[in-house]
Design an enzyme around this catalytic site. Structure first.
Site, PDB file in Angstrom:
ATOM      1  N   SER A  30       3.658  -2.269  10.291  1.00  0.00           N
ATOM      2  CA  SER A  30       5.102  -2.414  10.512  1.00  0.00           C
ATOM      3  C   SER A  30       5.619  -3.801  10.171  1.00  0.00           C
ATOM      4  O   SER A  30       6.513  -4.328  10.832  1.00  0.00           O
ATOM      5  CB  SER A  30       5.479  -2.029  11.958  1.00  0.00           C
ATOM      6  OG  SER A  30       5.137  -0.678  12.213  1.00  0.00           O
ATOM      7  N   GLY A  73       3.119  -1.077   4.224  1.00  0.00           N
ATOM      8  CA  GLY A  73       3.236   0.354   3.957  1.00  0.00           C
ATOM      9  C   GLY A  73       4.675   0.726   3.666  1.00  0.00           C
ATOM     10  O   GLY A  73       5.177   0.550   2.559  1.00  0.00           O
ATOM     11  N   GLY A  74       5.357   1.232   4.676  1.00  0.00           N
ATOM     12  CA  GLY A  74       6.710   1.765   4.490  1.00  0.00           C
ATOM     13  C   GLY A  74       7.680   0.843   3.756  1.00  0.00           C
ATOM     14  O   GLY A  74       8.415   1.293   2.862  1.00  0.00           O
ATOM     15  N   GLU A 129      -6.581   4.731   7.860  1.00  0.00           N
ATOM     16  CA  GLU A 129      -6.349   6.164   7.608  1.00  0.00           C
ATOM     17  C   GLU A 129      -7.580   6.798   6.972  1.00  0.00           C
ATOM     18  O   GLU A 129      -7.882   7.961   7.207  1.00  0.00           O
ATOM     19  CB  GLU A 129      -5.098   6.334   6.721  1.00  0.00           C
ATOM     20  CG  GLU A 129      -3.833   6.079   7.532  1.00  0.00           C
ATOM     21  CD  GLU A 129      -2.689   5.450   6.752  1.00  0.00           C
ATOM     22  OE1 GLU A 129      -2.692   5.520   5.509  1.00  0.00           O
ATOM     23  OE2 GLU A 129      -1.794   4.875   7.409  1.00  0.00           O
ATOM     24  N   GLY A 160       2.877   2.161  10.829  1.00  0.00           N
ATOM     25  CA  GLY A 160       3.867   3.223  10.709  1.00  0.00           C
ATOM     26  C   GLY A 160       4.577   3.558  12.017  1.00  0.00           C
ATOM     27  O   GLY A 160       5.288   4.550  12.108  1.00  0.00           O
ATOM     28  N   GLU A 177      -5.196  -4.862  10.333  1.00  0.00           N
ATOM     29  CA  GLU A 177      -4.151  -3.893  10.629  1.00  0.00           C
ATOM     30  C   GLU A 177      -4.440  -3.211  11.963  1.00  0.00           C
ATOM     31  O   GLU A 177      -5.251  -2.282  12.021  1.00  0.00           O
ATOM     32  CB  GLU A 177      -4.091  -2.822   9.528  1.00  0.00           C
ATOM     33  CG  GLU A 177      -3.806  -3.377   8.148  1.00  0.00           C
ATOM     34  CD  GLU A 177      -3.206  -2.311   7.233  1.00  0.00           C
ATOM     35  OE1 GLU A 177      -2.194  -2.634   6.603  1.00  0.00           O
ATOM     36  OE2 GLU A 177      -3.721  -1.186   7.174  1.00  0.00           O
ATOM     37  N   HIS A 214      -9.259   1.392   4.716  1.00  0.00           N
ATOM     38  CA  HIS A 214      -8.009   1.504   5.471  1.00  0.00           C
ATOM     39  C   HIS A 214      -8.232   2.414   6.686  1.00  0.00           C
ATOM     40  O   HIS A 214      -9.009   3.358   6.619  1.00  0.00           O
ATOM     41  CB  HIS A 214      -6.903   2.067   4.578  1.00  0.00           C
ATOM     42  CG  HIS A 214      -5.559   1.972   5.207  1.00  0.00           C
ATOM     43  ND1 HIS A 214      -5.104   2.897   6.123  1.00  0.00           N
ATOM     44  CD2 HIS A 214      -4.586   1.038   5.097  1.00  0.00           C
ATOM     45  CE1 HIS A 214      -3.905   2.524   6.535  1.00  0.00           C
ATOM     46  NE2 HIS A 214      -3.563   1.415   5.936  1.00  0.00           N
ATOM     47  N   ASN A 246       0.875  -1.173   0.000  1.00  0.00           N
ATOM     48  CA  ASN A 246       0.000   0.000   0.000  1.00  0.00           C
ATOM     49  C   ASN A 246       0.910   1.220   0.000  1.00  0.00           C
ATOM     50  O   ASN A 246       1.507   1.548   1.020  1.00  0.00           O
ATOM     51  CB  ASN A 246      -0.894  -0.022   1.244  1.00  0.00           C
ATOM     52  CG  ASN A 246      -1.699   1.260   1.389  1.00  0.00           C
ATOM     53  OD1 ASN A 246      -1.742   2.091   0.478  1.00  0.00           O
ATOM     54  ND2 ASN A 246      -2.331   1.419   2.539  1.00  0.00           N
ATOM     55  N   TRP A 247       0.992   1.884  -1.152  1.00  0.00           N
ATOM     56  CA  TRP A 247       1.945   2.998  -1.277  1.00  0.00           C
ATOM     57  C   TRP A 247       1.419   4.277  -0.637  1.00  0.00           C
ATOM     58  O   TRP A 247       2.137   5.260  -0.565  1.00  0.00           O
ATOM     59  CB  TRP A 247       2.281   3.242  -2.753  1.00  0.00           C
ATOM     60  CG  TRP A 247       3.061   2.142  -3.394  1.00  0.00           C
ATOM     61  CD1 TRP A 247       3.409   0.937  -2.851  1.00  0.00           C
ATOM     62  CD2 TRP A 247       3.612   2.151  -4.721  1.00  0.00           C
ATOM     63  NE1 TRP A 247       4.140   0.193  -3.760  1.00  0.00           N
ATOM     64  CE2 TRP A 247       4.279   0.916  -4.917  1.00  0.00           C
ATOM     65  CE3 TRP A 247       3.620   3.069  -5.767  1.00  0.00           C
ATOM     66  CZ2 TRP A 247       4.931   0.591  -6.099  1.00  0.00           C
ATOM     67  CZ3 TRP A 247       4.265   2.761  -6.955  1.00  0.00           C
ATOM     68  CH2 TRP A 247       4.912   1.526  -7.129  1.00  0.00           C
ATOM     69  N   LYS A 248       0.152   4.262  -0.220  1.00  0.00           N
ATOM     70  CA  LYS A 248      -0.453   5.453   0.399  1.00  0.00           C
ATOM     71  C   LYS A 248      -0.208   6.674  -0.510  1.00  0.00           C
ATOM     72  O   LYS A 248      -0.178   6.527  -1.720  1.00  0.00           O
ATOM     73  CB  LYS A 248       0.071   5.629   1.821  1.00  0.00           C
ATOM     74  CG  LYS A 248      -0.073   4.325   2.627  1.00  0.00           C
ATOM     75  CD  LYS A 248       0.181   4.485   4.099  1.00  0.00           C
ATOM     76  CE  LYS A 248      -0.014   3.129   4.794  1.00  0.00           C
ATOM     77  NZ  LYS A 248       0.128   3.192   6.243  1.00  0.00           N
TER      78      LYS A 248
END
Ligand code: 13P
Length: 255
Positions: free
Chosen positions: A215, A236-237, A99, A175, A169, A97, A10-12
């Protein structure tokens, strides 16, 4: 039954189209050895989707979007429809998600409507659920997850579950560098599968792919995915660089 391992990035809100081009070119080569061993997808922003689809066409790396509106078309400024995503060759779509729930007013009801719309257009939903730190500390995790699952899948037929991935999640792990321990994540995944059993029966629940997100990194992917009820990850990251995403996929499948 043996479930496939599914790792999605997920590149957000990261990567311009030019940056997407470079990353997809790198992943196309670095992920090629894992063809057939795991399902792998990247989910860039809307403006980068056509670039990703064009570069990854014919490879083992699939492309997903990060949101979809429930209406077919109309006066919904800033939204994207299922027809628009399908037309450009997108295969997956992340829905609900945390967010989006936290910053953009997403609810279980809108998650449900977006999930139904994705299915209508032949897109495969990755439906996100997860508890906050306050909810976990208040022993509310199971109640929160059950409500999110029942809300997301209200009216969704059991047969459609074969096209749906659930991403668990925990919000406190996203993150933050704080990962749920494999045991803790496994206990929660097993609970999610139990709720799916109640809703759809044992066969559907047993076949459902449930990703862990929060994470997940190259260093912890193996231990997490080795758990009985953890079928992959939503990353993510660590998905923003070719080397870390590739290493993570490699470790997750134990290659
Ligand atoms: P991180 O891997 O950066 O914690 O993000 C997880 C996530 O939210 C994926 O959807």
């Amino acid at each position: 039954m043996a479930r496939k391992i599914f790792i999605a990035g997920n590149w957000k809100m990261n990567k311009t189209a030019a940056e997407t081009r470079a990353l997809c070119e790198a992943l196309k080569t670095s992920l090629a050895p894992f063809a057939g061993k795991a399902e792998v997808a990247v989910c860039p922003t809307f403006t980068s989707l056509t670039t990703a689809v064009e570069i990854l066409k014919g490879t083992n790396v699939k492309v997903g979007a990060q949101n979809i509106h429930w209406a077919d078309e109309g006066a919904f400024t800033g939204e994207i429809s299922g027809a628009m995503l399908k037309e450009i060759g997108v295969e997956y779509v992340i829905i609900g998600h945390s967010e989006r729930r936290q910053y953009f007013g997403e609810t279980d009801e809108t998650v449900n409507k977006r999930t139904a719309a994705a299915l209508k257009y032949g897109l495969k939903p990755i439906v996100c659920i997860g508890e906050t730190l306050a909810e976990r500390e208040g022993n509310q995790t199971e109640a929160v997850l059950e409500k999110q699952i029942r809300g997301a899948f209200a009216g969704i037929p059991a047969a459609a579950m074969a096209d749906i991935t659930i991403a668990y999640e925990p919000v406190w792990a996203i993150g933050t560098g704080k990962t749920a321990t494999p045991d803790m994540a496994e206990a929660t995944h097993a609970f999610i599968r139990k709720v799916l059993t109640d809703l759809f029966g044992a066969a559907v629940a047993d076949a459902a792919v449930i990703q862990y997100g929060g994470s997940m990194k190259p260093g912890n992917a193996k231990d997490l995915v080795a758990q009985k009820d953890i079928d992959g990850g939503l990353i993510g990251g660590a998905a923003l660089k070719a080397d870390s995403f590739t290493e993570l996929v490699k470790n997750a499948i134990g290659a």
